[in-house]
Each structure stands twice: as C-alpha cells, then as structure tokens.
Design a protein around this motif. Structure first.
Motif, PDB file in Angstrom:
ATOM      1  N   MET A  14       0.830  -1.205   0.000  1.00  0.00           N
ATOM      2  CA  MET A  14       0.000   0.000   0.000  1.00  0.00           C
ATOM      3  C   MET A  14       0.864   1.255   0.000  1.00  0.00           C
ATOM      4  SD  MET A  14      -3.347   0.773   0.224  1.00  0.00           S
ATOM      5  CE  MET A  14      -4.312   2.274   0.444  1.00  0.00           C
ATOM      6  N   TYR A  15       2.003   1.188   0.731  1.00  0.00           N
ATOM      7  CA  TYR A  15       2.855   2.368   0.888  1.00  0.00           C
ATOM      8  C   TYR A  15       4.306   2.011   0.603  1.00  0.00           C
ATOM      9  CZ  TYR A  15      -1.173   4.204   3.491  1.00  0.00           C
ATOM     10  OH  TYR A  15      -2.423   4.607   3.865  1.00  0.00           O
ATOM     11  N   GLU A  16       5.116   3.040   0.374  1.00  0.00           N
ATOM     12  CA  GLU A  16       6.556   2.897   0.248  1.00  0.00           C
ATOM     13  C   GLU A  16       7.211   4.136   0.845  1.00  0.00           C
ATOM     14  OE1 GLU A  16       7.348   2.583  -3.911  1.00  0.00           O
ATOM     15  OE2 GLU A  16       6.810   4.663  -4.338  1.00  0.00           O
ATOM     16  N   ARG A  17       8.485   4.022   1.173  1.00  0.00           N
ATOM     17  CA  ARG A  17       9.212   5.150   1.724  1.00  0.00           C
ATOM     18  C   ARG A  17       9.994   5.847   0.620  1.00  0.00           C
ATOM     19  NH1 ARG A  17      10.243   6.358   6.823  1.00  0.00           N
ATOM     20  NH2 ARG A  17       9.816   4.234   7.556  1.00  0.00           N
ATOM     21  N   ASP A  18       9.851   7.146   0.516  1.00  0.00           N
ATOM     22  CA  ASP A  18      10.604   7.943  -0.441  1.00  0.00           C
ATOM     23  C   ASP A  18      12.067   7.962  -0.005  1.00  0.00           C
ATOM     24  OD1 ASP A  18      11.905  10.369  -1.604  1.00  0.00           O
ATOM     25  OD2 ASP A  18       9.930  10.643  -2.510  1.00  0.00           O
ATOM     26  N   GLU A  19      12.963   7.447  -0.866  1.00  0.00           N
ATOM     27  CA  GLU A  19      14.366   7.322  -0.492  1.00  0.00           C
ATOM     28  C   GLU A  19      15.029   8.673  -0.248  1.00  0.00           C
ATOM     29  OE1 GLU A  19      16.373   4.964  -3.376  1.00  0.00           O
ATOM     30  OE2 GLU A  19      15.215   3.141  -2.955  1.00  0.00           O
ATOM     31  N   GLU A  20      14.568   9.714  -0.933  1.00  0.00           N
ATOM     32  CA  GLU A  20      15.192  11.031  -0.793  1.00  0.00           C
ATOM     33  C   GLU A  20      14.687  11.769   0.443  1.00  0.00           C
ATOM     34  OE1 GLU A  20      14.777  13.300  -4.339  1.00  0.00           O
ATOM     35  OE2 GLU A  20      15.914  11.887  -5.586  1.00  0.00           O
ATOM     36  N   THR A  21      13.368  11.730   0.684  1.00  0.00           N
ATOM     37  CA  THR A  21      12.805  12.516   1.785  1.00  0.00           C
ATOM     38  C   THR A  21      12.563  11.695   3.040  1.00  0.00           C
ATOM     39  OG1 THR A  21      10.513  12.100   1.105  1.00  0.00           O
ATOM     40  CG2 THR A  21      11.657  13.972   0.087  1.00  0.00           C
ATOM     41  N   THR A  27       9.891  10.143   3.666  1.00  0.00           N
ATOM     42  CA  THR A  27       8.470  10.183   3.982  1.00  0.00           C
ATOM     43  C   THR A  27       7.744   8.970   3.399  1.00  0.00           C
ATOM     44  OG1 THR A  27       8.030  11.535   2.031  1.00  0.00           O
ATOM     45  CG2 THR A  27       8.450  12.694   4.101  1.00  0.00           C
ATOM     46  N   ILE A  28       6.564   8.696   3.961  1.00  0.00           N
ATOM     47  CA  ILE A  28       5.721   7.605   3.484  1.00  0.00           C
ATOM     48  C   ILE A  28       4.784   8.139   2.407  1.00  0.00           C
ATOM     49  CG2 ILE A  28       3.929   5.944   4.126  1.00  0.00           C
ATOM     50  CD1 ILE A  28       6.591   5.246   5.316  1.00  0.00           C
ATOM     51  N   ASP A  29       4.680   7.422   1.307  1.00  0.00           N
ATOM     52  CA  ASP A  29       3.738   7.800   0.255  1.00  0.00           C
ATOM     53  C   ASP A  29       3.089   6.542  -0.295  1.00  0.00           C
ATOM     54  OD1 ASP A  29       2.269   9.346  -1.446  1.00  0.00           O
ATOM     55  OD2 ASP A  29       3.976  10.237  -2.488  1.00  0.00           O
ATOM     56  N   PHE A  30       2.046   6.727  -1.085  1.00  0.00           N
ATOM     57  CA  PHE A  30       1.385   5.582  -1.704  1.00  0.00           C
ATOM     58  C   PHE A  30       2.339   4.895  -2.677  1.00  0.00           C
ATOM     59  CE2 PHE A  30      -2.318   8.269  -0.633  1.00  0.00           C
ATOM     60  CZ  PHE A  30      -3.023   7.353   0.144  1.00  0.00           C
ATOM     61  N   SER A  31       2.292   3.587  -2.678  1.00  0.00           N
ATOM     62  CA  SER A  31       3.157   2.827  -3.575  1.00  0.00           C
ATOM     63  C   SER A  31       2.597   2.782  -4.985  1.00  0.00           C
ATOM     64  CB  SER A  31       3.324   1.403  -3.040  1.00  0.00           C
ATOM     65  OG  SER A  31       4.136   0.632  -3.889  1.00  0.00           O
ATOM     66  N   SER A  61      -7.025   2.072  -3.667  1.00  0.00           N
ATOM     67  CA  SER A  61      -7.211   0.645  -3.401  1.00  0.00           C
ATOM     68  C   SER A  61      -7.579   0.438  -1.941  1.00  0.00           C
ATOM     69  CB  SER A  61      -5.924  -0.119  -3.716  1.00  0.00           C
ATOM     70  OG  SER A  61      -5.535   0.060  -5.062  1.00  0.00           O
ATOM     71  N   MET A  62      -8.359  -0.594  -1.684  1.00  0.00           N
ATOM     72  CA  MET A  62      -8.720  -0.933  -0.305  1.00  0.00           C
ATOM     73  C   MET A  62      -7.528  -1.601   0.372  1.00  0.00           C
ATOM     74  SD  MET A  62     -10.976  -0.909   2.110  1.00  0.00           S
ATOM     75  CE  MET A  62     -12.670  -0.799   1.489  1.00  0.00           C
ATOM     76  N   PRO A  63      -7.088  -1.084   1.532  1.00  0.00           N
ATOM     77  CA  PRO A  63      -5.992  -1.748   2.249  1.00  0.00           C
ATOM     78  C   PRO A  63      -6.466  -3.066   2.828  1.00  0.00           C
ATOM     79  CG  PRO A  63      -6.875   0.061   3.551  1.00  0.00           C
ATOM     80  CD  PRO A  63      -7.556   0.134   2.217  1.00  0.00           C
ATOM     81  N   GLN A  64      -5.630  -4.083   2.753  1.00  0.00           N
ATOM     82  CA  GLN A  64      -5.968  -5.358   3.368  1.00  0.00           C
ATOM     83  C   GLN A  64      -5.971  -5.168   4.891  1.00  0.00           C
ATOM     84  OE1 GLN A  64      -3.658  -8.657   1.888  1.00  0.00           O
ATOM     85  NE2 GLN A  64      -3.728  -7.913  -0.229  1.00  0.00           N
TER      86      GLN A  64
END
Length: 601
Positions: free
Chosen positions: A440-447, A449-453, A458-461
C-alpha cells in the motif's frame, strides 16, 4: 463498363466451383506481370487477391499495360481454371483466374512513396506520413482487422458474462491517474479547462454507486506521456470494467474466461494458460523473477544466496553483506558449463552496460566448481549453493550482490538475458498470471516520507484496523496486475469505498482531510450515500492485440498512431491555431524562445 454493380464478388471469394461464372471485381492493382502475349494483374481488395489475365488480342490491353500499381480498377469476365502447373496453393483463390473481358480505371495512382506489394522496410516517418498506403500492406492490414475482431470478441464475451456496456464522458475534470492530462480550454468559462480522461476511473466507480452492478466499456484514454514500444503516446484503448459486491477472486473469475477465450480464439495453435491463472504475491515476484511483470515462459528462478557468501573468503560479497546489508541473488543456468569462455565474458560485458561491475559466476562439475570466485567457496558452501539453486554438475550459477531492490532488478534482467541466450523461453505459448498483494505504501528514499506505492484508492488489506495498528510499510493493498509473457496488461483493485478509511489512508501519506475533500470531493460525497464494495480492472486493448499478433511495437496494431514525439504526421497534428481562435478561447501564448544553431535565443 456496362451493368450496375462494380463488383459481384470480392477478390478473396472465388474458388474452383465458380469456374465458368461471369463476375465483376474491383480493387487495387497489386502487381502486373507481362508474359509476352499474356498480361497478368493481381487484383487486391480488403478480402484477398485474385489473378486476372488479359490476352494479346484484348481491346483493354493497352490500358492495362499503362496502369501503375495501386491504381483502382474494375474488371468483368469469366472465371477460368488455372492449368495444374499454375495453381498457387498458398492463395485461397489459387485454383482460378479471371479472364478479363471489360476493364475500367476508377482511380489512377501516381508513383508510390512506399511499396505496398513488398515487405521491405521503410523509415517510420514515411510509414506514418503515408499511413493510408502503409495500411494496405498485408501484415499491417491483417493486424488492424485482427484488432477489430479482438474487440468484437471481447464485447461479445463481456455481454455474455453479464456485463452492460456504458459510455462515460470524454470532456471531464482532471483526475489523479499519475500522468499529465490533455487539457481543453472552455470558451464559455474563461480561464477554465476540461481534461480528457486518463481513464474512466471515477465514472465507473460512480456507476457502481448508482447501482448498475457490472459495467464495461472499450474505453479511449488520453495521457500526455512519452511513447514506448509498448505504450502509444497520446491515446490508447482499454477494456475498462467494474463490478459491485465482489471480492478480488470474484473479479479474477469474471475476467479470466474472457481473456483466455480471446487468446484461444485468435491463436488456436498456441497454448494459453487455462483459468484459474496463477497468483503470485508481489514480494515473491520480485524475489523469484526480479520484476512485478514476470515472464513465465522463462523457467529460470532467482534464489537468495546471501548466506552462502556471508563471512566467506570472497571479500567483495562478504563485506557488502556485513557493511551495507547487501543481498546476493543467484541464478541457475542449466548446462551453461558447456558454453565457451566468450559466453561468460559477453554476459559480464552486458552487466557492465547495465551499470553493474559484472556478474560473478561458478560452474559446477564433479562435486567441485570452477570460475573466478570458485576458490572462495568450500565444500560446505558449494553444497548449500546446490541445495538452494537446484544446480548440478554442468550447470553455471550467476550472482548479483547489491542492496535488495537493485539486486532484484539486475537479477531480473539477467534472468531475461540468460533465458534468451540459452534459448530457454517457451515458444508458441501465452503464460498468464496475476501479481497480487502490492504494498500500500513505500518510503521515499530522498525525503524519508511515506507515500502511496501505487493506487491510492485501493482498499488496504485489513481495512481501517490495519491502517490504525500496523507499520504502513507492512500493509498490503487489494491491488493486482494481470501479466502475460512479461507484459503488464492491466492494473486493477478492490476499491476503497469507505470515506473513513480513505481519510486515514491519505493521512498516513501526509495528506490532510481538506486536501482529500478538495481533490476528491465528488467521489467522497457519493460514497456517503451508500456505496457497494466494488472492484475491477482495465486490460489494454493495444497490448492484447500486440501479443496476439506477435508484434514488438504497439504502433503495428494501431491504425493511425502518433510517432514517438506525439505527432500525427498524416494529419499534421498538433498544429498552430489562428489568433482569432485563441482570442475566442481567452488564451494568450507564452512560448519558449526559439534557439538557433549557435545556442542563442
């Protein structure tokens, strides 16, 4: 010519049973052959080709001799049987020919900028500028007819499966699909713009909220993005569908027979994965195939050999594992040990071209190993390597060492390269799978921060509870891709139909409640009045036809495609607009400066 009909039959219709019948044909002069006393014309139309013959005494011989290829003519005469030695078994009409008694020139052709009766290659610019001629060529003509047949088959199968066809707006509001919109200025609302839909996403969800249950559409989609071999710039078509009161498996069960049936119908000689298609979790796809678009025709699998090299004498890998948390990915190459040294050197050079220092490898033989790093692997480590990879004597094992994501990417590319080099990829098959459980999410390598992948809707499981209690990076979405032979045909999802879950999902990614309401208020408002659980997908029509036709470039299955620069060379679009039209639309141009050959504006 006398008579009222230009043709009584098509140029692909006549057979031996028609011998003696008077007929009329019309079409293009495909070829001419002068055999001294006999002039042969191959007459072509949309349906096929018929050989026509004029004898030396014919009053139409001079007219026929003067014809240029691709001139349009009408002929009349009687069907005659070819001599046994002249029968052409490769042509459906190859047992007969037309003895021409009448001939009329309907439209003479000028000299051609590209040859229609040849498979010779021509520059893309020429092909697109004269696309109407290019479309007369046998292969491309066949591809476009195939496309029409595929769409008709899909439409029939979807209706039989209980789906209803709807049309959604073309002039609409900008939508968050991840690419640039094409904008259309409003004349009656100065300073405001419509957007051409990147996909009918919000409308099809609103149709579910409206209670229509099963929707589909052969939908045109518009995205201002760069072209690729598998993506047409500007516009494309997709089988857009949505279903209410469904789970992920319900969506799969509905669309799999449609997709399987279309491929089986148009490629009956090929093996097509029968439903249910294999399901592969996103994490497993990345680990085993090095990609979330796995080509299952390739039998090679990536394995984790990190522990084989941890604390080993091979310092390059061991220090990376200890210091950079690197991983080692291994690929078994069956019987590659028999390959010459040049094979391994070539793969090392290929890896360097990919930005890697090379590909480590060992060749297993008689309980031992040889190769540049074999001396660093003792008997125990070699035994573990054999166990992990399934490799035996005569096999080679290749290694990639890096951080997890770049290691998986390079191993995935190496898997494709080795499959091709060793001729391991199955021929004449279509291998389908679903890739599921996307993060559902991924971490931005530069900042950081958490953002949508991927898709934020989409409905989160696990629903709201997962969002409130789990580490966001561990949450999976009910999102899925359908993949065939390494080509992604579509992304889809079970949608988030709950405003409370949507607010929380966006909050984790750093978006305020006000931002969500400002950008997605229409959808949220609809969900407040009773929205059914719903989901769907949108397989790409262009990519489906490209696979069935075995074409590597999507422009070969589109009648009038743009070039890589998003230009329509035939119609000369995009083009300048008169000043008075711009004024009517309340627009002024602010163009970048023109730079000359010296770099000056």
């Amino acid at each position: 010519m006398t008579g009222s009909a230009l043709r009584t039959h098509t140029a692909g219709q006549l057979r031996a049973a028609d011998v003696g019948r008077p007929v009329r044909l019309a079409g293009w002069v495909h070829r001419k052959r002068d055999h001294g006393g006999l002039l042969f014309i191959d007459l072509r139309d949309n349906h096929g080709l018929t050989q026509c013959v004029l004898h030396a005494g014919s009053s139409h011989l001079a007219t026929a001799e003067a014809l240029k290829v691709e001139s349009v003519i009408a002929v009349a005469g009687r069907v005659v049987a070819r001599e046994a030695s002249a029968i052409n078994p490769r042509l459906p009409t190859g047992e007969i020919e037309l003895a021409v008694e009448e001939l009329a020139v309907l439209s003479p052709a000028e000299p051609l900028p590209l040859q229609v009766n040849s498979d010779a290659e021509f520059p893309e610019e020429t092909r697109l500028r004269y696309r109407f001629l290019d479309l007369r060529r046998e292969k491309l003509h066949r591809n476009i007819l195939l496309r029409s047949g595929v769409i008709a088959s899909i439409r029939r199968r979807m209706i039989e499966a209980g789906f209803t066809e709807f049309q959604t707006p073309i002039l609409t509001a900008s939508s968050p699909e991840g690419a640039r919109d094409y904008l259309v200025p409003s004349r009656v609302h100065p300073g405001k713009f419509y957007a051409l839909p990147q996909a009918p996403q919000q409308f099809k969800q609103l149709l579910m909220v409206a209670g229509f249950d099963r929707y589909f559409q052969i939908a045109p989609c518009f995205r201002d993005e760069d072209g690729r071999a598998d993506r047409s710039p500007g516009e494309f078509y997709q089988l857009d569908f949505e279903m209410s009161f469904v789970t992920q498996e319900d969506v799969f069960a509905a669309i799999e027979p449609v997709i399987h049936g279309v491929f089986a119908e148009f490629r009956p000689e090929a093996e097509v994965t029968p439903p249910p298609f294999p399901r592969i979790a996103f994490d497993d796809a990345r680990a085993r195939y090095g990609t979330d678009k796995p080509d299952l025709r390739n039998p090679l699998l990536i394995t984790d050999a990190t522990e084989v090299f941890r604390d080993s004498g091979f310092a390059v890998f061991a220090s990376a594992i200890a210091g950079r948390r690197a991983v080692v990915r291994a690929l078994r190459a069956p019987r590659a040990g028999a390959q010459p040294r040049s094979f391994f050197d070539r793969l090392n050079q290929w890896a360097r071209e990919q930005g890697a220092p090379g590909l480590g490898y060992v060749v297993l033989a008689e309980g031992g190993a040889r190769g540049p790093i074999a001396r660093f692997l003792d008997e125990g480590r070699l035994g573990a390597l054999r166990s992990i990879t399934g490799a035996g004597d005569g096999d080679a094992v290749f290694f990639v060492c890096d951080a997890r994501e770049p290691a998986e990417r390079l191993a995935g590319r190496a898997r494709v390269k080795l499959g091709e080099e060793l001729d391991l990829v199955e021929k004449g098959v279509f291998r389908f799978c679903w890739v599921i459980d996307f993060p559902m999410y991924e971490r931005d390598e530069e900042t950081g921060t958490i953002d949508f992948s991927h898709n934020p809707f989409s409905m989160p499981q696990g629903g709201l509870e997962a969002l409130e209690t789990q580490d966001p990076l561990t949450i999976k979405a009910y999102q899925y891709d359908i993949v065939c032979n390494g080509v992604e045909l579509s992304s889809g999802a079970i949608r988030n139909h709950r405003p409370d879950i949507m607010y929380k999902a966006f909050a984790i990614a750093g978006y305020s409640r006000e931002h969500v309401e400002a950008h997605f208020g229409g959808m949220l408002n609809a969900f407040r009045y009773g929205a059914p659980p719903h989901g769907g997908s949108a397989p790409g029509i262009d990519r489906i036809v490209m696979l069935i036709a075995e074409e590597s470039n999507i422009r070969e299955v589109i009648a009038f495609p743009m070039n890589q620069q998003a230009q329509d060379l035939l119609m000369q679009a995009p083009s300048a607009v008169p000043a008075e039209r711009l004024k009517e639309l309340h627009l002024k141009l602010d163009l970048p400066p023109v730079v000359d050959s010296t770099g000056k504006a």
